[in-house]
Design an enzyme around this catalytic site. Structure first.
Site, PDB file in Angstrom:
ATOM      1  N   GLY A  47      20.259  14.843   1.236  1.00  0.00           N
ATOM      2  CA  GLY A  47      20.959  15.332   2.417  1.00  0.00           C
ATOM      3  C   GLY A  47      22.211  14.548   2.757  1.00  0.00           C
ATOM      4  O   GLY A  47      22.870  14.853   3.740  1.00  0.00           O
ATOM      5  N   CYS A  48      22.522  13.545   1.947  1.00  0.00           N
ATOM      6  CA  CYS A  48      23.735  12.755   2.179  1.00  0.00           C
ATOM      7  C   CYS A  48      24.842  13.244   1.253  1.00  0.00           C
ATOM      8  O   CYS A  48      24.602  13.533   0.082  1.00  0.00           O
ATOM      9  CB  CYS A  48      23.485  11.277   1.906  1.00  0.00           C
ATOM     10  SG  CYS A  48      22.402  10.493   3.103  1.00  0.00           S
ATOM     11  N   GLN A  49      26.038  13.312   1.791  1.00  0.00           N
ATOM     12  CA  GLN A  49      27.201  13.711   1.012  1.00  0.00           C
ATOM     13  C   GLN A  49      27.503  12.652  -0.053  1.00  0.00           C
ATOM     14  O   GLN A  49      27.821  12.969  -1.183  1.00  0.00           O
ATOM     15  CB  GLN A  49      28.396  13.891   1.948  1.00  0.00           C
ATOM     16  CG  GLN A  49      29.650  14.377   1.303  1.00  0.00           C
ATOM     17  CD  GLN A  49      30.754  14.576   2.332  1.00  0.00           C
ATOM     18  OE1 GLN A  49      30.633  14.213   3.490  1.00  0.00           O
ATOM     19  NE2 GLN A  49      31.850  15.149   1.900  1.00  0.00           N
ATOM     20  N   SER A  50      27.372  11.394   0.322  1.00  0.00           N
ATOM     21  CA  SER A  50      27.568  10.277  -0.606  1.00  0.00           C
ATOM     22  C   SER A  50      26.222   9.920  -1.221  1.00  0.00           C
ATOM     23  O   SER A  50      25.177  10.350  -0.762  1.00  0.00           O
ATOM     24  CB  SER A  50      28.111   9.062   0.149  1.00  0.00           C
ATOM     25  OG  SER A  50      29.324   9.374   0.785  1.00  0.00           O
TER      26      SER A  50
END
Length: 137
Positions: A47-50
């Site tokens: 769920g993290c972009q990075s």
């Protein structure tokens, strides 16, 4: 472990967002090194972009304190990790859900400044911490 009040006070010392941003980056720079061998798909926060890797252990003390380790390939996200580590690390695992993280997020100005994707990633990290604590009690 820093208190919620101390973190809010630290960020309140800065008048503008640029100074808060620099402080956030400095917090990320101060994180302990994350072991390279722990940078696995299993430890990735979904769920993290990075890319964010996070692990936790609970010690054998009567308080069963949570000990977090995390890293990211993004300097901003490392700062966000540092906030979470400051608030959750060395806290009894049973108290993890008591941290008023949504309120803190708004009070230090992140709610107004982060993109929706970064905000979603921040809360994905919070959920990961909660899951790690729940599974280690």
């Amino acid at each position: 472990m820093i208190t919620v009040e101390e973190l809010i006070e630290d960020f309140a010392e800065f008048e503008d967002w640029q100074d808060r941003y620099r402080y956030l980056l400095e917090m990320g720079d101060d994180l302990p090194d994350y072991p390279e061998e722990e940078k696995t798909d299993t430890n990735l926060v979904q769920g993290c972009q990075s890319r964010v890797w996070m692990t936790a252990d609970v010690d054998d003390s009567p308080a069963q304190k949570l000990h977090l380790q995390a890293d990211s390939d993004s300097a901003i996200v490392k700062g966000l990790i540092a906030i979470l580590v400051a608030l959750y690390d060395d806290r009894p695992a049973r108290e993890v859900n008591e941290v008023p993280i949504e309120s803190v997020f708004q009070q230090i100005g992140l709610g107004q400044r982060l993109s929706p994707q970064r905000s979603n990633g921040f809360y994905a990290m919070v959920n990961r911490i909660r899951d790690l604590a729940a599974n280690r009690r």
